[in-house]
Design a protein around this motif. Sequence first.
Motif, mmCIF file in Angstrom:
data_model
loop_
_atom_site.group_PDB
_atom_site.id
_atom_site.type_symbol
_atom_site.label_atom_id
_atom_site.label_comp_id
_atom_site.label_asym_id
_atom_site.label_seq_id
_atom_site.Cartn_x
_atom_site.Cartn_y
_atom_site.Cartn_z
ATOM 1 N N HIS A 140 4.133 2.954 8.977
ATOM 2 C CA HIS A 140 3.129 2.300 8.130
ATOM 3 C C HIS A 140 3.348 2.620 6.657
ATOM 4 O O HIS A 140 3.212 1.741 5.801
ATOM 5 C CB HIS A 140 1.720 2.700 8.561
ATOM 6 N N LYS A 144 4.291 -0.168 3.814
ATOM 7 C CA LYS A 144 3.539 -0.363 2.564
ATOM 8 C C LYS A 144 4.502 -0.474 1.388
ATOM 9 O O LYS A 144 4.366 -1.357 0.542
ATOM 10 C CB LYS A 144 2.586 0.811 2.309
ATOM 11 N N ILE A 174 -4.334 -1.654 12.080
ATOM 12 C CA ILE A 174 -3.769 -0.385 11.619
ATOM 13 C C ILE A 174 -4.936 0.589 11.660
ATOM 14 O O ILE A 174 -5.855 0.485 10.839
ATOM 15 C CB ILE A 174 -3.201 -0.489 10.182
ATOM 16 N N GLN A 203 -8.596 -0.816 11.140
ATOM 17 C CA GLN A 203 -8.616 -1.880 10.133
ATOM 18 C C GLN A 203 -7.728 -3.049 10.569
ATOM 19 O O GLN A 203 -6.622 -2.841 11.069
ATOM 20 C CB GLN A 203 -8.118 -1.306 8.804
ATOM 21 N N TRP A 207 -5.588 -4.585 5.807
ATOM 22 C CA TRP A 207 -4.694 -3.497 5.420
ATOM 23 C C TRP A 207 -3.655 -3.996 4.413
ATOM 24 O O TRP A 207 -3.395 -3.354 3.404
ATOM 25 C CB TRP A 207 -4.033 -2.942 6.680
ATOM 26 N N GLN A 218 -4.920 -4.602 0.862
ATOM 27 C CA GLN A 218 -5.199 -3.396 0.075
ATOM 28 C C GLN A 218 -3.948 -2.692 -0.453
ATOM 29 O O GLN A 218 -4.049 -1.736 -1.193
ATOM 30 C CB GLN A 218 -6.033 -2.416 0.885
#
Length: 84
Positions: free
Chosen positions: A31, A35, A71, A74, A79, A82
């Motif tokens: 994750h 990102k 995730i 959420q 996710w 954000q």
Amino acid sequence: MSKINLETFDLTQLPIAEDDNFEFKSSETSHNELKKKLGCAVSGFANSGGACFVGGVDGNGNADKGLLLKIGRQDLRDWVDQIR
């Protein structure tokens, strides 16, 4: 790049490898790494006129398990929204 109709698009229409229009990320990507990759991809897409980020496909165009729809607790969409 022409507009993609997600209602009729299937994986057989993907190129066999990443190109200027498609960026692939495996579902095996952590994750935190995802990102970072999404942030870089969005910036690059904005500067180049757009492209498609495809999660759940490795760098060679092979589909894997796909991304989870959540995730933690959420929704994936929230996710992604954000990520900065």
